[in-house]
Design an enzyme around this catalytic site. Structure first.
Site, PDB file in Angstrom:
ATOM      1  N   HIS A 148       5.406   5.991  11.240  1.00 47.01           N
ATOM      2  CA  HIS A 148       4.812   5.854   9.915  1.00 47.01           C
ATOM      3  C   HIS A 148       3.815   7.006   9.778  1.00 47.01           C
ATOM      4  O   HIS A 148       2.604   6.799   9.776  1.00 47.01           O
ATOM      5  CB  HIS A 148       4.125   4.486   9.816  1.00 47.01           C
ATOM      6  CG  HIS A 148       3.714   4.088   8.439  1.00 47.01           C
ATOM      7  ND1 HIS A 148       3.982   4.863   7.320  1.00 47.01           N
ATOM      8  CD2 HIS A 148       3.040   3.004   7.983  1.00 47.01           C
ATOM      9  CE1 HIS A 148       3.485   4.250   6.260  1.00 47.01           C
ATOM     10  NE2 HIS A 148       2.911   3.134   6.632  1.00 47.01           N
ATOM     11  N   ARG A 170       0.810  -1.222   0.000  1.00 45.38           N
ATOM     12  CA  ARG A 170       0.000   0.000   0.000  1.00 45.38           C
ATOM     13  C   ARG A 170       0.838   1.263   0.000  1.00 45.38           C
ATOM     14  O   ARG A 170       0.605   2.176  -0.787  1.00 45.38           O
ATOM     15  CB  ARG A 170      -0.902   0.029   1.236  1.00 45.38           C
ATOM     16  CG  ARG A 170      -2.301  -0.441   0.999  1.00 45.38           C
ATOM     17  CD  ARG A 170      -2.895  -0.855   2.315  1.00 45.38           C
ATOM     18  NE  ARG A 170      -2.107  -1.969   2.835  1.00 45.38           N
ATOM     19  CZ  ARG A 170      -2.281  -3.217   2.448  1.00 45.38           C
ATOM     20  NH1 ARG A 170      -3.214  -3.521   1.592  1.00 45.38           N
ATOM     21  NH2 ARG A 170      -1.512  -4.180   2.919  1.00 45.38           N
ATOM     22  N   THR A 171       1.809   1.333   0.886  1.00 45.00           N
ATOM     23  CA  THR A 171       2.523   2.593   1.050  1.00 45.00           C
ATOM     24  C   THR A 171       3.293   2.940  -0.221  1.00 45.00           C
ATOM     25  O   THR A 171       3.200   4.044  -0.745  1.00 45.00           O
ATOM     26  CB  THR A 171       3.470   2.527   2.268  1.00 45.00           C
ATOM     27  OG1 THR A 171       2.706   2.117   3.385  1.00 45.00           O
ATOM     28  CG2 THR A 171       4.094   3.868   2.551  1.00 45.00           C
ATOM     29  N   LYS A 222      25.891  -4.025  -1.923  1.00 49.94           N
ATOM     30  CA  LYS A 222      27.369  -4.035  -1.948  1.00 49.94           C
ATOM     31  C   LYS A 222      27.937  -3.463  -0.671  1.00 49.94           C
ATOM     32  O   LYS A 222      29.145  -3.276  -0.542  1.00 49.94           O
ATOM     33  CB  LYS A 222      27.865  -3.194  -3.131  1.00 49.94           C
ATOM     34  CG  LYS A 222      27.402  -3.686  -4.485  1.00 49.94           C
ATOM     35  CD  LYS A 222      27.849  -2.691  -5.559  1.00 49.94           C
ATOM     36  CE  LYS A 222      27.117  -2.949  -6.872  1.00 49.94           C
ATOM     37  NZ  LYS A 222      27.190  -1.775  -7.748  1.00 49.94           N
ATOM     38  N   ARG A 257      11.335   4.027   2.950  1.00 47.74           N
ATOM     39  CA  ARG A 257      11.028   3.034   3.983  1.00 47.74           C
ATOM     40  C   ARG A 257      12.300   2.240   4.228  1.00 47.74           C
ATOM     41  O   ARG A 257      12.982   1.826   3.286  1.00 47.74           O
ATOM     42  CB  ARG A 257       9.917   2.082   3.555  1.00 47.74           C
ATOM     43  CG  ARG A 257       9.832   0.887   4.514  1.00 47.74           C
ATOM     44  CD  ARG A 257       8.594   0.066   4.364  1.00 47.74           C
ATOM     45  NE  ARG A 257       7.433   0.818   4.800  1.00 47.74           N
ATOM     46  CZ  ARG A 257       6.230   0.279   4.943  1.00 47.74           C
ATOM     47  NH1 ARG A 257       6.050  -0.993   4.693  1.00 47.74           N
ATOM     48  NH2 ARG A 257       5.213   1.016   5.322  1.00 47.74           N
TER      49      ARG A 257
END
Lengths: 155, 306
Positions: free
Chosen positions: B132, B54-55, B83, B104
């Site tokens: 959030h 969703r986000t 890396k 995120r």
């Protein structure tokens, strides 16, 4: 008589600093936090001494040592009631009550293993706050978790 | 004077009441007229170091509706993080290629750190178990839209109130508007005392329950949450509470007319599918509101809407 006995227990120092009024149970913590086990100068350590203010107190006397402000902040975190007495040639030249800083920068490790400060090169930063019981806590600027003083580990 | 331009959004507490209402007002404008190509020529970086449905998709959809371009990655495996590149280096590099970064990251506090090192604003799309804030804003948008106000509502929060970050942010934000909180959870998943302190400090009341049925008759909002297995240190403890609260359609018979059911999604089984057709079910519309809110934030932070 009582005063005399206390003096006999912990010897006077010529030059250096006395940390007095440490809560007895935190005396050893102050000692290790300051890495005094590695000191090559005279260090005297006493704990469970009687104290009007604290009930039982600890005292540490360190020869040839004067603390920098960031070290005093560290002492204040573990021993918020401590008094620092600076001595030269057996004379007291300065006596100060440690003061809790509002913030501490890069001296304490965050207790949260998932905090960015424990996983990337990020200097730690904490606010000193009181919880709803009035207990001192550290609030991490990054992960926003609070930790108790008993969980504090120094960097 | 409210200023959102060029300000990162890391935690809902970065915003006060005025800033929150400003974002919601701008979002309302996008709900009425979603396709406004004001982001033409802008590049938004979308850095998702861990999966999200969703986000991520609603942010990307928000950018597309605004006519902007997106660069970035949907998991860290396709970036130089694999890396061993540090977060700081990734952010500094990507900020050279974009006007705003949406991130995120699984590390708690990573968003605050990114906002400190980045020369362009950062929107936190979830930093581990910490914050959030865009979810919180879309929850607030959904509450205001369905109730007509954010002031003095009867808010029932249900399920995992201990680990659920959306619940904590929502309590913090709604405390600015004067709600009464009804906290329904198993004993082991009660709201942490620090979060209850915000309620008390705001001069508000909360009540605690163990039965979901007790709050249904008077709630304006029932905010359901998933009990998240991955947050439990002890799997046995999770087994004990995972089916503690399941909302079924028949339980809603004596509820208020204006009651709406919210859920940050994904749901597992805590809302039975027979609730979906009830007009009081609002969770899919809630997810849709996320696009308007994210359009509003991007536009406000880039100074394209005031």
């Amino acid at each position: 008589m009582k005063n005399k006995r206390t003096e006999l227990k912990v010897q006077a120092i010529r030059t250096g600093t006395v940390i007095d009024h440490i809560q007895a149970e935190n005396t050893y913590r102050v000692f290790t936090m300051l890495n005094l086990e590695k000191s090559t100068d005279h260090v005297y350590f006493g704990t469970n001494l009687e104290s009007k203010k604290l009930g039982k107190k600890g005292i540490i006397k360190i020869s040839n040592k004067f603390f920098k402000p960031e070290e005093i902040s560290k002492i204040a975190l573990v021993a918020p009631h401590a008094t620092l007495i600076e001595i030269r040639d057996y004379e007291i030249i300065k006596k100060q009550q440690v003061e809790l800083p509002h913030e501490v920068h890069n001296i304490v490790k965050c207790v949260n293993p998932k905090c960015v400060t424990n996983n990337q090169q990020v200097p730690t930063q904490f606010k000193i706050i009181r919880d709803h019981h009035g207990k001192l806590k550290l609030l991490c600027r990054y992960c926003e978790k609070t930790m108790s003083m008993s969980d504090v580990q120094f960097l | 004077m409210i200023r959102l331009k060029n300000r990162s959004l890391v935690s809902i507490t970065d915003y006060g009441k005025e800033e929150i209402l400003k974002v919601l007002d701008i979002a309302e404008g996008f709900e009425h007229n979603q396709r406004q190509k004001i982001l033409s020529g802008y590049v938004i970086a979308s850095l998702f170091f861990e999966p999200s449905t969703r986000t991520r998709l609603s942010f990307e959809s928000a950018v597309q509706y605004l006519g902007g371009s997106i660069i970035g990655f949907a998991n860290a495996d396709t970036s130089s993080v694999r890396k061993g590149e540090s977060l700081k280096d990734t952010i500094l590099t990507v900020s050279n290629y974009s006007d705003l970064i949406v991130m995120r990251n699984p590390l708690d506090g990573s968003a605050r750190f990114a906002s400190e090192v980045s020369p362009v604003p950062v929107i936190n799309a979830g930093d581990g178990a910490n914050q959030h804030p865009t979810q919180c804003l879309l929850d607030l948008y959904s509450i205001r839209k369905t109730q007509g106000t954010l002031e003095n509502l009867q808010i029932a929060l249900v399920g995992d109130l201990k680990y659920g970050r959306t619940v904590h942010s929502l309590v913090q934000a709604l405390s600015l508007f004067g709600a009464t909180f009804h906290l329904v959870s198993p004993e082991s998943l009660k709201l942490p005392s620090g979060v209850k302190k915000w309620i008390k400090d705001a001069g508000l009341d909360y009540y605690q329950y163990t039965e979901l049925s007790e709050v249904i008759p008077f709630a304006d909002i029932i905010y359901m949450t998933r009990i998240q297995g991955e947050r439990f240190p002890d799997p046995m403890e999770y087994e004990k509470v995972k089916n503690a609260y399941v909302l079924e359609n028949k339980m809603l018979e004596n509820s208020k007319e204006q009651l709406r059911i919210l859920h940050p999604l994904p749901r597992v089984n805590e809302i039975s599918e027979d609730v979906d057709d009830n007009p009081k079910a609002y969770y899919f519309q809630q997810a849709k509101n996320g696009v308007y809110v994210r359009q509003a934030l991007i536009a406000a932070i880039l100074g394209l809407k005031e």
